[in-house]
Design a protein around this motif. Structure first.
Motif, PDB file in Angstrom:
ATOM      1  N   GLN A   1      42.803  28.894  56.530  1.00  0.00           N
ATOM      2  CA  GLN A   1      42.272  28.971  55.164  1.00  0.00           C
ATOM      3  C   GLN A   1      43.032  30.026  54.374  1.00  0.00           C
ATOM      4  O   GLN A   1      43.355  31.102  54.890  1.00  0.00           O
ATOM      5  CB  GLN A   1      40.781  29.324  55.200  1.00  0.00           C
ATOM      6  CG  GLN A   1      40.122  29.427  53.835  1.00  0.00           C
ATOM      7  CD  GLN A   1      38.613  29.546  53.926  1.00  0.00           C
ATOM      8  OE1 GLN A   1      38.055  29.624  55.020  1.00  0.00           O
ATOM      9  NE2 GLN A   1      37.937  29.540  52.799  1.00  0.00           N
ATOM     10  N   LYS A   2      43.312  29.729  53.104  1.00  0.00           N
ATOM     11  CA  LYS A   2      43.949  30.699  52.207  1.00  0.00           C
ATOM     12  C   LYS A   2      43.372  30.565  50.805  1.00  0.00           C
ATOM     13  O   LYS A   2      43.136  29.458  50.319  1.00  0.00           O
ATOM     14  CB  LYS A   2      45.475  30.492  52.162  1.00  0.00           C
ATOM     15  CG  LYS A   2      46.179  30.908  53.449  1.00  0.00           C
ATOM     16  CD  LYS A   2      47.669  31.026  53.260  1.00  0.00           C
ATOM     17  CE  LYS A   2      48.321  31.586  54.526  1.00  0.00           C
ATOM     18  NZ  LYS A   2      49.787  31.749  54.358  1.00  0.00           N
ATOM     19  N   GLU A   3      43.160  31.706  50.145  1.00  0.00           N
ATOM     20  CA  GLU A   3      42.641  31.718  48.781  1.00  0.00           C
ATOM     21  C   GLU A   3      43.775  31.523  47.776  1.00  0.00           C
ATOM     22  O   GLU A   3      44.949  31.703  48.093  1.00  0.00           O
ATOM     23  CB  GLU A   3      41.918  33.040  48.510  1.00  0.00           C
ATOM     24  CG  GLU A   3      40.641  33.211  49.321  1.00  0.00           C
ATOM     25  CD  GLU A   3      39.846  34.447  48.914  1.00  0.00           C
ATOM     26  OE1 GLU A   3      40.350  35.224  48.084  1.00  0.00           O
ATOM     27  OE2 GLU A   3      38.721  34.615  49.429  1.00  0.00           O
ATOM     28  N   HIS A   4      43.393  31.145  46.552  1.00  0.00           N
ATOM     29  CA  HIS A   4      44.357  31.094  45.458  1.00  0.00           C
ATOM     30  C   HIS A   4      43.766  31.839  44.261  1.00  0.00           C
ATOM     31  O   HIS A   4      42.571  32.111  44.203  1.00  0.00           O
ATOM     32  CB  HIS A   4      44.712  29.655  45.086  1.00  0.00           C
ATOM     33  CG  HIS A   4      43.532  28.814  44.709  1.00  0.00           C
ATOM     34  ND1 HIS A   4      42.866  28.023  45.622  1.00  0.00           N
ATOM     35  CD2 HIS A   4      42.878  28.640  43.531  1.00  0.00           C
ATOM     36  CE1 HIS A   4      41.864  27.405  45.024  1.00  0.00           C
ATOM     37  NE2 HIS A   4      41.841  27.769  43.761  1.00  0.00           N
ATOM     38  N   GLU A   5      44.624  32.146  43.303  1.00  0.00           N
ATOM     39  CA  GLU A   5      44.234  32.997  42.175  1.00  0.00           C
ATOM     40  C   GLU A   5      43.304  32.279  41.207  1.00  0.00           C
ATOM     41  O   GLU A   5      43.464  31.088  40.921  1.00  0.00           O
ATOM     42  CB  GLU A   5      45.492  33.442  41.422  1.00  0.00           C
ATOM     43  CG  GLU A   5      45.219  34.420  40.291  1.00  0.00           C
ATOM     44  CD  GLU A   5      46.469  34.801  39.515  1.00  0.00           C
ATOM     45  OE1 GLU A   5      46.352  35.637  38.598  1.00  0.00           O
ATOM     46  OE2 GLU A   5      47.546  34.234  39.799  1.00  0.00           O
ATOM     47  N   GLN A   6      42.319  33.025  40.692  1.00  0.00           N
ATOM     48  CA  GLN A   6      41.461  32.553  39.609  1.00  0.00           C
ATOM     49  C   GLN A   6      41.976  33.182  38.310  1.00  0.00           C
ATOM     50  O   GLN A   6      42.097  34.407  38.221  1.00  0.00           O
ATOM     51  CB  GLN A   6      40.009  32.975  39.849  1.00  0.00           C
ATOM     52  CG  GLN A   6      39.462  32.568  41.214  1.00  0.00           C
ATOM     53  CD  GLN A   6      39.390  31.067  41.409  1.00  0.00           C
ATOM     54  OE1 GLN A   6      38.792  30.361  40.602  1.00  0.00           O
ATOM     55  NE2 GLN A   6      39.995  30.575  42.477  1.00  0.00           N
TER      56      GLN A   6
END
Length: 500
Positions: A31-36
């Motif tokens: 899992q990896k987050e991305h920018e908001q």
């Protein structure tokens, strides 16, 4: 024979790749987050190329983690944040602008413009959806009208639209070199451009919104082989399932019979009830949507109550107020008090969704006294999720004529025991958490893909995988329950018409 089935779970804040075995057990996950991105008040954006990069990274990582080869996978399904709108160049694969996220409210003026002539429900008969900033159609219109040169390219088919599912499938199957431009009926039903009866793009809707059909993907079922992956970590694996995230959770919870319902507790909350092959037109502020369509079988419809802000409220308490260090700390803080102290929190940060549909509402905290402390605020924040769920559930029972016996719960917030107990208390009915509780959306996409290639035999095969982890029953006295709910409803009215 392939041992596993995979799923890309592309969500609002992060992307996961999960590999499941035949029993629905997680074998490997990354899992990896991305920018908001928040360029203006009410605007919410994602960078599509970052999402594509994260998708490639998590696929490679999850495969490597368990030493898997593409031949180990029977198929891959995709589930995605719905309504988030991507427009990109067919020849280069480059987006013409950042993705407009489902929470984005910049098209509010369009909503007002259309509502003046036909009212908020003027398109509901065709699409099952009210006029609101939520859906993709008006977001496409905004891009066509505000990004120079895009309309001309769209009319020639050189610029493509898709929700995240379409964008990923196109890239996975070759991108500029023969990428397949498709979507499934569940995602198409969230554009406000698809006719719910015919399951095809509605010409009158396209004309009303000024959207060229040449830029739209082909609408397909939720479970069929769309094409083969060209990405090295999953090369030649069939892409065989697509479901919008909340419909994927309905499938993952095996809600295949009319009247069965699930609630996913994530950034927002989404309560869906399967209504079978019967399309129910809501009179109570709910959405009529496609639940799923497996291959050549008839589409199953659903009633949906969409709540914009639930888990996102916990993040706001963490990031904007600094009352907790991490989201999971909110339960402990809420437990420092015995009740909400009369405090009610209505998180209408970007308006209210179901069953109110008020784009001009804004968040309010009511009932504050000198007695109230941060524990009461934490408790009110958690209770807001449960109160909003009751609002939706009551509307759903009214529309469907079906009394819900039990609520199946999944998503990131279901580990919060205080919240789940209060949910059972305020609903006065059992709340059930399954064993697979935080990967239900991905599991639903994996089920759809597995069914398409024969990895799973049939729906009965899937039902045998569903197992209960925990059940909460109400232990709140009825008078107290109704008193609290009455105060909640009063607090909600205080949020109305805040923006003129």
């Amino acid at each position: 024979m392939a041992k596993y089935v995979g799923a890309i779970d592309q969500g609002t804040t992060s992307t996961r790749f999960i590999v499941f075995d035949r029993s629905g057990r997680v074998v490997s996950v990354a899992q990896k987050e991305h920018e908001q991105i928040y360029p203006n008040p009410g605007w919410v954006e994602h960078e599509p190329e970052e999402i594509w990069t994260r998708t490639r990274e998590v696929m490679a990582e999850a495969m490597k983690k368990h030493d898997l080869q593409p031949s180990d996978l029977a198929a891959i399904g995709i589930t995605n944040q719905r309504e988030t709108t991507v427009v990109w160049n067919r020849k280069t694969g480059k987006p013409v602008a950042n993705a407009l996220v489902w929470q984005d409210t910049r098209v509010a003026n369009y909503v007002s413009e259309f509502a003046k002539s036909g009212g908020q429900d003027c398109f509901r008969g065709k699409t099952g959806l009210p006029l609101t900033t939520y859906f993709s159609g008006l977001k496409i219109r905004w891009v066509l009208e505000n990004v120079r040169g895009v309309r001309e390219l769209a009319e020639s088919g050189d610029v493509l639209f898709g929700n995240i599912d379409s964008f990923l499938v196109w890239h996975l199957t070759g991108g500029p070199n023969g990428g397949i431009h498709v979507t499934d009926v569940t995602n198409a039903s969230r554009t406000q451009l698809m006719n719910l009866d015919t399951l095809s793009w509605d010409q009158e809707m396209l004309a009303a919104f000024g959207i060229p059909q040449a830029m739209l993907p082909e609408i397909r079922s939720s479970s069929e082989v769309y094409g083969q992956a060209r990405e090295s970590s999953i090369k030649d694996v069939a892409i065989a399932g697509i479901l919008g995230d909340q419909q994927a959770a309905l499938v993952g919870q095996t809600c295949f019979e009319p009247g069965e319902a699930k609630n996913t507790y994530g950034t927002g909350c989404f309560l869906l009830m399967n209504t079978g092959t019967r399309k129910i037109d809501s009179k109570s502020g709910l959405l009529t949507t496609v639940g799923y369509k497996f291959g050549d079988q008839p589409a199953h419809y659903a009633l949906e109550g969409s709540i914009a802000i639930t888990g996102a409220l916990v993040q706001w308490v963490r990031d904007n107020l600094g009352l907790i260090q991490k989201s999971s700390d909110i339960e402990a803080l809420a437990k420092t008090v015995k009740d909400n102290g009369g405090v009610y929190f209505v998180p209408a940060f970007s308006g209210l969704y179901a069953p109110y549909w008020k784009d001009n509402a804004r968040g309010v905290i009511t009932g504050l006294t000198r007695y109230a402390n941060k524990g009461h605020l934490a408790r009110a924040a958690l209770e807001a999720t449960a109160f909003q769920t009751r609002d939706v559930l009551e509307a759903m029972e009214k529309d469907s004529g079906i009394k819900l016996d039990v609520l199946r719960a999944d998503g990131g917030m279901v580990d919060d025991e205080l919240l789940m107990q209060f949910q059972a208390d305020i609903l006065n009915r059992p709340v059930v958490r399954p064993v697979t509780k935080d990967a239900t959306t991905a599991l639903g996409a994996a089920y759809a893909a597995g069914l398409a290639v024969g990895y799973f035999k049939d729906l009965k095969d899937l039902r045998t995988n569903w197992r209960v982890d925990h059940t909460w029953n109400s232990n709140l006295e009825n008078g107290k329950r109704e008193e609290m709910y009455k105060l909640w409803k009063r607090a909600v009215t205080r949020s109305f018409d805040w923006v003129s």
